[in-house]
Write a protein that holds these residues in place. Sequence first.
Motif, PDB file in Angstrom:
ATOM      1  N   LEU A  64     -39.349 -63.986 105.795  1.00 31.34           N
ATOM      2  CA  LEU A  64     -38.785 -62.996 104.879  1.00 31.34           C
ATOM      3  C   LEU A  64     -39.892 -62.041 104.422  1.00 31.34           C
ATOM      4  O   LEU A  64     -39.701 -60.815 104.407  1.00 31.34           O
ATOM      5  CB  LEU A  64     -38.143 -63.688 103.670  1.00 31.34           C
ATOM      6  CG  LEU A  64     -37.611 -62.750 102.570  1.00 31.34           C
ATOM      7  CD1 LEU A  64     -36.546 -61.812 103.113  1.00 31.34           C
ATOM      8  CD2 LEU A  64     -37.007 -63.548 101.404  1.00 31.34           C
ATOM      9  N   TRP A  65     -41.036 -62.599 104.082  1.00 31.79           N
ATOM     10  CA  TRP A  65     -42.153 -61.767 103.607  1.00 31.79           C
ATOM     11  C   TRP A  65     -42.635 -60.828 104.716  1.00 31.79           C
ATOM     12  O   TRP A  65     -42.738 -59.607 104.519  1.00 31.79           O
ATOM     13  CB  TRP A  65     -43.277 -62.677 103.097  1.00 31.79           C
ATOM     14  CG  TRP A  65     -44.548 -61.957 102.759  1.00 31.79           C
ATOM     15  CD1 TRP A  65     -45.755 -62.111 103.372  1.00 31.79           C
ATOM     16  CD2 TRP A  65     -44.745 -60.982 101.729  1.00 31.79           C
ATOM     17  NE1 TRP A  65     -46.697 -61.302 102.795  1.00 31.79           N
ATOM     18  CE2 TRP A  65     -46.100 -60.577 101.770  1.00 31.79           C
ATOM     19  CE3 TRP A  65     -43.902 -60.405 100.774  1.00 31.79           C
ATOM     20  CZ2 TRP A  65     -46.660 -59.640 100.913  1.00 31.79           C
ATOM     21  CZ3 TRP A  65     -44.448 -59.468  99.905  1.00 31.79           C
ATOM     22  CH2 TRP A  65     -45.800 -59.079  99.979  1.00 31.79           C
ATOM     23  N   GLY A 114     -37.249 -55.366 101.721  1.00 28.22           N
ATOM     24  CA  GLY A 114     -38.040 -54.301 102.373  1.00 28.22           C
ATOM     25  C   GLY A 114     -37.996 -53.032 101.538  1.00 28.22           C
ATOM     26  O   GLY A 114     -39.027 -52.373 101.323  1.00 28.22           O
ATOM     27  N   CYS A 115     -36.792 -52.675 101.049  1.00 29.95           N
ATOM     28  CA  CYS A 115     -36.660 -51.477 100.209  1.00 29.95           C
ATOM     29  C   CYS A 115     -37.451 -51.640  98.913  1.00 29.95           C
ATOM     30  O   CYS A 115     -38.152 -50.721  98.481  1.00 29.95           O
ATOM     31  CB  CYS A 115     -35.195 -51.208  99.882  1.00 29.95           C
ATOM     32  SG  CYS A 115     -34.268 -50.586 101.275  1.00 29.95           S
ATOM     33  N   LEU A 172     -42.205 -56.731 104.840  1.00 32.98           N
ATOM     34  CA  LEU A 172     -43.387 -55.855 104.884  1.00 32.98           C
ATOM     35  C   LEU A 172     -43.267 -54.852 106.026  1.00 32.98           C
ATOM     36  O   LEU A 172     -43.545 -53.668 105.885  1.00 32.98           O
ATOM     37  CB  LEU A 172     -44.650 -56.703 105.092  1.00 32.98           C
ATOM     38  CG  LEU A 172     -45.395 -57.192 103.847  1.00 32.98           C
ATOM     39  CD1 LEU A 172     -46.640 -57.970 104.264  1.00 32.98           C
ATOM     40  CD2 LEU A 172     -45.794 -56.018 102.951  1.00 32.98           C
ATOM     41  N   LYS A 173     -42.866 -55.396 107.189  1.00 33.90           N
ATOM     42  CA  LYS A 173     -42.735 -54.577 108.397  1.00 33.90           C
ATOM     43  C   LYS A 173     -41.737 -53.437 108.133  1.00 33.90           C
ATOM     44  O   LYS A 173     -41.985 -52.265 108.467  1.00 33.90           O
ATOM     45  CB  LYS A 173     -42.201 -55.498 109.502  1.00 33.90           C
ATOM     46  CG  LYS A 173     -42.554 -55.099 110.910  1.00 33.90           C
ATOM     47  CD  LYS A 173     -42.207 -56.292 111.818  1.00 33.90           C
ATOM     48  CE  LYS A 173     -42.136 -55.887 113.273  1.00 33.90           C
ATOM     49  NZ  LYS A 173     -41.649 -56.984 114.091  1.00 33.90           N
ATOM     50  N   LEU A 174     -40.621 -53.792 107.497  1.00 33.18           N
ATOM     51  CA  LEU A 174     -39.592 -52.782 107.224  1.00 33.18           C
ATOM     52  C   LEU A 174     -40.130 -51.750 106.224  1.00 33.18           C
ATOM     53  O   LEU A 174     -39.951 -50.541 106.396  1.00 33.18           O
ATOM     54  CB  LEU A 174     -38.320 -53.446 106.660  1.00 33.18           C
ATOM     55  CG  LEU A 174     -37.219 -52.484 106.212  1.00 33.18           C
ATOM     56  CD1 LEU A 174     -36.738 -51.624 107.376  1.00 33.18           C
ATOM     57  CD2 LEU A 174     -36.019 -53.230 105.640  1.00 33.18           C
ATOM     58  N   LYS A 230     -45.209 -52.926 113.285  1.00 28.66           N
ATOM     59  CA  LYS A 230     -46.017 -53.892 112.541  1.00 28.66           C
ATOM     60  C   LYS A 230     -47.060 -53.116 111.721  1.00 28.66           C
ATOM     61  O   LYS A 230     -47.725 -52.226 112.238  1.00 28.66           O
ATOM     62  CB  LYS A 230     -46.704 -54.843 113.524  1.00 28.66           C
ATOM     63  CG  LYS A 230     -47.096 -56.144 112.878  1.00 28.66           C
ATOM     64  CD  LYS A 230     -47.491 -57.173 113.926  1.00 28.66           C
ATOM     65  CE  LYS A 230     -47.901 -58.453 113.189  1.00 28.66           C
ATOM     66  NZ  LYS A 230     -48.425 -59.441 114.087  1.00 28.66           N
ATOM     67  N   PRO A 231     -47.191 -53.453 110.431  1.00 23.40           N
ATOM     68  CA  PRO A 231     -48.177 -52.695 109.637  1.00 23.40           C
ATOM     69  C   PRO A 231     -49.597 -53.101 110.006  1.00 23.40           C
ATOM     70  O   PRO A 231     -49.827 -54.231 110.453  1.00 23.40           O
ATOM     71  CB  PRO A 231     -47.853 -53.111 108.195  1.00 23.40           C
ATOM     72  CG  PRO A 231     -47.154 -54.420 108.299  1.00 23.40           C
ATOM     73  CD  PRO A 231     -46.481 -54.457 109.635  1.00 23.40           C
TER      74      PRO A 231
END
Length: 1568
Positions: free
Chosen positions: A357-358, A404-405, A362-364, A480-481
Amino acid sequence: MADRGCPLEAVPLPAEVREGLAELELELSEGDITQKGYEKKRAKLLARYVPLLQGVDPSLQAENRIPAPTQTAAAVSKQRKPRPPSSRDERFRSDVHTEAVQAALARYKERKVPMPSRRRSALTHSSVETYTPPDTSSASEDEGSFRRPTRLTSTPLQSPSNTEPWLHRAARGSSTSSSASSTSSHPGGRATAALAGPTAHAHVADVPSAPPDVTTGLLELSGRERPQLASVRGVARGCSGSVLETAGGVPVSSRVSSKIQQLLNTLKRPKRPPLKEFFVDDLEELLEVQQPDPNQPKPEGSQMVVLKGEPLAVGVPWPPSLLAVLQRWGTTQPKAPCLTALDTAGKAVYTLTYGKLWSRSLKLAYTLLNKLTSKNEPLLKPGDRVALVFPNSDPVMFMVAFYGCLLAELVPVPIEVPLTRKDAGSQQVGFLLGSCGVTLALTTDACQKGLPKAQTGEVATFKGWPPLSWLVIDGKHLTKPPKDWQPQTQDARAGTAYIEYKTSKEGSTVGVTVTHACLLAHCQALTQACGYSEAETLTNVLDFKRDAGLWHGVLTSVLNRMHVVSIPYALMKVNPLSWIQKVCSYKARAALVKSRDMHWSLLAQRGQRDVSLSSLRMLIVADGANPWSISSCDAFLNVFQSRGLRPEVICPCASSPEALTVAIRRPPELGGPPPRKAVLSMNGLSFGVIRVDTEEKLSVLTVQDVGQALPGADVCVVKVEGTPYLCKTDEVGEICVSSSATGTAYYGLLGITKSVFETIPVTAGGVPVSDRPFTRTGLLGFIGPDNLVFVVGKLDGLMVVGIRRHNADDIVATALAVEPMKFVYRGRIAVFSVTVLHDDRIILVAEQRPDASEEDSFQWMSRVLQAIDSIHQVGVYCLALVPANTLPKAPLGGIHISETKQRFLEGLLHPCNVLMCPHTCVTNLPRPRQKQPEVGPASMIVGNLVAGKRIAQASGRELAHLEDSDQARKFLFLPDVLQWRAHTTPDHPLFLLLNAKGTVVSTATCVQLHKRAERVAAALTEKARLNTGDHVALVYPPGVDLIAAFYGCLYCGCVPVTVRPPHPQNLATTLPTVKMIVEVSKSACVLTTQAIMRLLKSKDAAAAVDVRTWPTILDTDDIPKKKVTSVFRPPSPDVLAYLDFSVSTTGILAGVKMSHAATSALCRSIKLQCELYPSRQIAICLDPYCGLGFALWCLCSVYSGHQSVLVPPLELESNVSLWLSAVSQYKARVTFCSYSVMEMCTKGLGAQTGILRTKGVNLSCVRTCMVVAEERPRIALTQSFSKLFKDLGLPARAVSTTFGCRVNVAICLQPNRLGKLAEQGTAGPDPTTVYVDMRALRHDRVRLVERGSPHSLPLTESGKILPGVKVIIAHTETKGPLGDSHLGEIWVSSPHNATGYYTVYGEEALHADHFSARLSFGDTQTVWARTGYLGFLRRTELTDASGERHDALYVVGALDETLELRGMRYHPIDIETSVVRAHRSIAECAVFTWTNLLVVVVELDGLEQDALDLVALVTNVVLEEHHLVVGVVVLVDPGVIPINSRGEKQRMHLRDGFLADQLDPIYVAYNM
């Protein structure tokens, strides 16, 4: 268990007996066994325990309820029988309620209500099998009150005498208007219908026949025959029901009138609340204001104090924000399960861990902030709103998108997936997205593929939605960040975290904003209240996008690192037990459900023995605030207690979109007080007062507490309307919450935000109770003992009828308690209110099962009405049943109420059964008008003098002053004029007759007409051997033959009577009219053509009339050329010239006598008014049989010498443009037509003006186009005609109206406003239009108002008064003269008045003074003729030719046609105009009264299955605009309302047709 007050609990019952009882309850509720069977089996199960129960004192079985002194045991003990509730989203029934309803219904057993009747579908008309024989009643067993004569109970197959009329009816295919079985609801109808067949046709002649109609139009509209119902008024024309006499002596068929009789009997019951009456000024027509009932309960408690929730736990290290918690779990406990998603088979498809989930959030977040650009600018900046569109089956992707938002500092707006372009409420959601400025929508790959697409392949734009970009967030689409990328701040702040949508009562969608701080506070409060601990498992059945599903299953769960098992709605539908199985297999500690889910699992649990609920410590019932959830909870506990469910586990909670969670019940280990119940009086609640029910046992509401306020919250109850004063302790009000954990605003709506989120409650003294604002929750309730919150309803479901409040949910529950499972779907009932006539009216809509018969459904409907009436003491205004699956659905089951209401108001609900009860419900009508003692005529004149008003009198130009150079005026007799013209201008053409193709089929010059007349005269004297003064009937089609025959009669001293010929396709109804006029006029001979003569003597004619009794019939086709020795010259001008027969619209046949003097005076007046001389050409499109139409065809051309182009209106049916083409071709300056011709042109040529222009049609030659009528001018029609044909050159001022009536066929004609007189300035002013108050008209008053003001009615003057005509307005009763602008009867005096009635069929005495009336005061010498029309004179500012101020005459309507209702006088046309405006598929409408009931007949121009939408719309509009309650609504096919040749509706014939059951209506609704 003992404290739950179940009557069986004094004796511990073994688990298997309990289970058996629960199963029985279910079977009964689902309709699997009957009540009797249920009682038998139950008695058997309890047989060995009953003796033990008998000795228990009932008071010991009760529990302590609200104020201790008023304990009532029985209500509770009854209540506690577990009764499984409905499958509806939020509405459930409780057993005490069902018993109450059954008891209430038992009282009503005897009363019958008339059942509506509908036509069987057109396809089944012809087949005999589809007819239910009229005497096989399908009355249900409980109809004890319906006793039939025993000899009729045999089925038709056993009794040939009964079969015959039935087969006879079926074979004729005239499906009768009421469903054959419907007569079980009105005993009167059965015997007559069954026995009438063979006798119905036997002998019509004995019926006291009423006058026929000569003028019934053969004007077929759109190629259809307008039915000529008018043959003989009141005779049952071929009906297969025996003919009865009714009050008015009008014979009617038994069926319809017996229903009406029944309706009257039903309505005779006194209305419930006796209203205090007070004097109402006529003009103001104030509506009744319901006075407070002196006995109504009033709150007596002390003022409540604000309830404070427990403080939020101090010393617990709460994290700074939810995202910080997520980061912590994601990095320290990455393997911990967060969310498990199931498929529709119940298999776990994916488990999202906290690590996943984390990382995915983050990616989103990175992708949203860095990878979306438009024009090299980032598409999104922090704080922007983003739509989340995820299906209910995909909680994992939703959770990733939501977090994500939040990480990207964007504001998620979760909404439902739009499935079609027309989802219920979808437009309002679009409005919300637009107002939030949403440009991006996140969704999944699968979901995006399922959305409706435009042709480009892009997602379609939904109606009302802003343009959106769609982003699919499945893993492969995200970036991916980089390692060093970190999202922004991680502490709770004031910014908006997310927006949750909410749909209001009116259907508008608003967004509630929740800040980060509130989000965190709410999660903390829920954690403390529910005692959530780390790594607990929660099963969630709710929608995770909003409300409790989001708060517990997506937000609070992360705060506590819980594992949520999400159960999709689709799985629940397939396997309602799935959530219990998951609780069992995951050993879940908490479960989040709605009452519906508990109910569904009860239905499915029978085979399941192995489930255990012992792991649960909390079963949160999210809609526990719903008053009817209590029975679900009890039934569920009853069944599952044996499977490990502990009673204290059930925790109802209350929530609202604005205040989030309001209250929740805590289990005892978390310090919650014991649960409570309240049995409240429904009557008290309707006045907003809490009364523990003591005596009434029937109308009670049992509610359970929803626990205590959330930690850290203050709760109070304030008055619903006006200033938010605190309520008293025993008063119901709106619950308000003040805490850091509520929503903060409606996004973008500052005004309503202030009133909802920033309320400051005040004490009775006006002192604010707190410095912190409170949020209104929209929940109605009170605070009970132990500081427990009780909710009795929602503000959205509140309906205020009169001064009492009713809750939609309560009414649904009552309806559900009326054995619904046989007739309607239990979960598909909607209740809402609409405002009609300044009060809420309750509407109940349900989906009907396909197998329920119409009669059963109707019976259910009437029982529901009675139950609601009895338990809630309120009437249901409209009850509608719609076909299965047609009500708009809310996203997760249930009904979309606001959309249903919208459809109802727009007439788009398409019900299959409707029952309206306006008579019962509408109690705020103005008082009926009391007739004041009349003011005498003398006082009235004095009053007018004092007020400075002149007497309303006007006249045309003086004949004496008008020199007339033409020789013709020297001749007093028309035959002399014709001879003189034949002598001086023999070849001058007088007549041209056109056929449908526009070619001239016959012409007549002066000499030709003279010679043809001579031949006819010779034939009459020689062949027919007639004497001077004999009457001759002229039965000709419109044409020159008719004119020649007319003058032929005058030449030999006979009296002609023009008669419309019978219609060959419709002899049965048109021939009796012809026969009757011939007989009534005492004609010694009939002149006609060969074709018609054959028709009159044909076999078909013999079936309709006795052909042996015709007088001599002469055909004038081949009569020899003979001259008469001398033309007859009457001894004096007062000798009778001709008889003018016609039928008034009220169905009275009358012939008026026209003398030679009156005839020539009429021609002279018209000649002067219209400037007619030999060089003129005029075009006439009128029927030539009576009135002004006859005068223009047969008299005027001969007198004035102008040429008439004759266009028979009948020819327009095959060529609509015939008349206008003729006008253009012959350059006619003056043309005459009727309203029906004008209507045909407007409807038939509306789209063809371009084509006509290319054909060279040019109407610029027209100076005057006059509509010949005997009614109020139809402004809308004349205006649309003028507008439409302006393109063809029709001058804007050309169209005008005329007025004439029986006593004087030409009173007003608008003169030629653009001719020679106009050049001399003598033509007179243009006609004026005034606006009058329609309400004042009902009181016989004229009140002029501004255009566009409410209730205004435009009236145009009817043309200029003819030369020699004097008009006065007289009081209808005192016969005194009236003042200017006063409404009264129009009286006329003129040389061309008719001299009297030859006969008024049936009403001779009444009409003796029609031609010789004198005023009772003032000028008592002049002899006037009474026109029978109401109108008024008004002096205008304009001047006429003589320089005097112009007096305009306004015709309001025929006195005979008016309806006297509630002491007021209504004009049918006004009611009809309102009705036609009510819906686009109403083509035409006619109203009449029958035994004081208003009957509205509506022509449906649309699909038959949509017909019933109109019943409510018609009733509403007549109530709103005219303050009248419609008694019967009859829906018929287009063309059923009969009209005469002038285009006037024949309302009386329609009435007779309706009562004789001949209209073949689509549906007849009897309003209760």
